[in-house]
Design a protein around this motif. Structure first.
Motif, PDB file in Angstrom:
ATOM      1  N   UNK A   8       0.838  -1.196   0.000  1.00 24.13           N
ATOM      2  CA  UNK A   8       0.000   0.000   0.000  1.00 24.13           C
ATOM      3  C   UNK A   8       0.870   1.241   0.000  1.00 24.13           C
ATOM      4  N   UNK A   9       0.346   2.275  -0.649  1.00 31.36           N
ATOM      5  CA  UNK A   9       0.997   3.575  -0.608  1.00 31.36           C
ATOM      6  C   UNK A   9       0.120   4.538   0.166  1.00 31.36           C
ATOM      7  N   UNK A  10       0.734   5.535   0.778  1.00 30.57           N
ATOM      8  CA  UNK A  10      -0.069   6.543   1.474  1.00 30.57           C
ATOM      9  C   UNK A  10      -0.473   7.612   0.470  1.00 30.57           C
ATOM     10  N   UNK A  11      -1.579   8.296   0.765  1.00 30.06           N
ATOM     11  CA  UNK A  11      -2.042   9.363  -0.137  1.00 30.06           C
ATOM     12  C   UNK A  11      -2.312  10.618   0.660  1.00 30.06           C
ATOM     13  N   UNK A  12      -2.096  11.739  -0.013  1.00 26.02           N
ATOM     14  CA  UNK A  12      -2.320  13.044   0.613  1.00 26.02           C
ATOM     15  C   UNK A  12      -3.382  13.839  -0.127  1.00 26.02           C
ATOM     16  N   UNK A  13      -3.757  13.383  -1.321  1.00 26.74           N
ATOM     17  CA  UNK A  13      -4.793  14.069  -2.096  1.00 26.74           C
ATOM     18  C   UNK A  13      -6.147  13.449  -1.791  1.00 26.74           C
ATOM     19  N   UNK A  14      -7.164  14.298  -1.658  1.00 26.59           N
ATOM     20  CA  UNK A  14      -8.508  13.821  -1.357  1.00 26.59           C
ATOM     21  C   UNK A  14      -9.501  14.460  -2.307  1.00 26.59           C
ATOM     22  N   UNK A  15     -10.725  13.928  -2.338  1.00 29.05           N
ATOM     23  CA  UNK A  15     -11.777  14.482  -3.181  1.00 29.05           C
ATOM     24  C   UNK A  15     -11.997  13.646  -4.420  1.00 29.05           C
ATOM     25  N   UNK A  16     -13.041  14.030  -5.185  1.00 25.08           N
ATOM     26  CA  UNK A  16     -13.420  13.249  -6.379  1.00 25.08           C
ATOM     27  C   UNK A  16     -12.326  13.228  -7.430  1.00 25.08           C
ATOM     28  N   UNK A  17     -11.727  14.381  -7.700  1.00 23.13           N
ATOM     29  CA  UNK A  17     -10.689  14.452  -8.734  1.00 23.13           C
ATOM     30  C   UNK A  17      -9.508  13.567  -8.397  1.00 23.13           C
ATOM     31  N   UNK A  18      -9.055  13.620  -7.163  1.00 24.87           N
ATOM     32  CA  UNK A  18      -7.925  12.799  -6.735  1.00 24.87           C
ATOM     33  C   UNK A  18      -8.282  11.318  -6.806  1.00 24.87           C
ATOM     34  N   UNK A  19      -9.508  10.972  -6.379  1.00 29.65           N
ATOM     35  CA  UNK A  19      -9.941   9.567  -6.421  1.00 29.65           C
ATOM     36  C   UNK A  19      -9.983   9.057  -7.862  1.00 29.65           C
ATOM     37  N   UNK A  20     -10.444   9.899  -8.766  1.00 28.10           N
ATOM     38  CA  UNK A  20     -10.479   9.482 -10.187  1.00 28.10           C
ATOM     39  C   UNK A  20      -9.074   9.246 -10.719  1.00 28.10           C
ATOM     40  N   UNK A  21      -8.128  10.127 -10.383  1.00 26.75           N
ATOM     41  CA  UNK A  21      -6.741   9.952 -10.834  1.00 26.75           C
ATOM     42  C   UNK A  21      -6.164   8.648 -10.271  1.00 26.75           C
ATOM     43  N   UNK A  22      -6.471   8.375  -9.008  1.00 25.45           N
ATOM     44  CA  UNK A  22      -5.972   7.138  -8.384  1.00 25.45           C
ATOM     45  C   UNK A  22      -6.533   5.919  -9.109  1.00 25.45           C
ATOM     46  N   UNK A  23      -7.852   5.934  -9.403  1.00 28.16           N
ATOM     47  CA  UNK A  23      -8.470   4.778 -10.074  1.00 28.16           C
ATOM     48  C   UNK A  23      -7.969   4.620 -11.511  1.00 28.16           C
ATOM     49  N   UNK A  24      -7.667   5.736 -12.193  1.00 30.87           N
ATOM     50  CA  UNK A  24      -7.125   5.642 -13.556  1.00 30.87           C
ATOM     51  C   UNK A  24      -5.762   4.947 -13.561  1.00 30.87           C
TER      52      UNK A  24
END
Length: 195
Positions: A8-24
């Motif tokens: 697992x990696x840690x994340x610092x970005x939150x919100x819909x845009x960040x979640x979409x980038x993560x899923x892409x």
């Protein structure tokens, strides 16, 4: 009980845009919480996580930047149309710790001859078990049961070290007599037409 290792990696970005980038990037946003610690926001490998979640109550061994943690899935959000993973909540557990989970109830055997229906009142049975020894499922024999019969939670044989987390008299499975509609008699239909 299967244990799956994920990096697992840690994340610092939150919100819909960040979640979409993560899923892409074929990753799944997740949060790890429990034991009074602050929630840790993570990204997990999408395909490996999807395979791991095929096993109910899978024990996940997380490698978070060199630190090892054990977790079980607490909540899984999927896209309602496409079915891909959108977000996962993970509960931090320790070896030897008891956790409350729901395990699937499977049936085996044939009902008594007749027109009976088998109803699963509880599809999953709430139990308390050690985090590293959660049973994958329980199997209940319905062989020979007739209409009106029911299987209570206390009637189910649980593996050693597992206890019920639901009322012992809760109905898990019941057998119903199928209701068939009676066809309208021909004489009644003719009488109604002449009136």
């Amino acid at each position: 009980m299967s244990e799956v290792k994920l990096t697992a990696g840690t994340r610092t970005e939150f919100g819909k845009g960040a979640a979409r980038r993560i899923r892409r990037a074929d990753l799944v946003p997740a949060v790890l919480y429990g034991h009074g610690t602050d929630p840790v926001h993570l990204t997990l490998p999408g395909h490996e996580l999807l395979l791991a979640l095929r096993t109910p109550n899978v024990l996940i061994s997380l490698d978070i930047e060199g630190r090892s943690e054990l977790a079980i899935p607490k909540s899984v959000q999927r896209d309602p149309l496409k079915g891909f993973l959108e977000h996962v909540d993970l509960l931090l557990v320790k070896r030897g710790e008891k956790v409350t989970v729901e395990i699937p109830v499977h049936t085996e055997g044939e009902l008594a001859p007749g027109n009976f229906l088998l109803e699963h009142v509880l599809n999953a049975l709430p139990v308390e078990a050690e985090a590293t020894h959660i049973p994958e499922a329980v199997t209940v024999s319905v062989a020979g049961l007739e209409g009106g019969a029911s299987v209570l939670a206390k009637d189910i044989t649980l593996p050693k070290g597992v206890s019920l987390a639901v009322d012992a008299d809760a109905v898990v499975i019941q057998v119903l007599a199928a209701q068939a509609e009676e066809p309208a008699a021909e004489g009644d239909a003719e009488g109604d037409a002449q009136a």
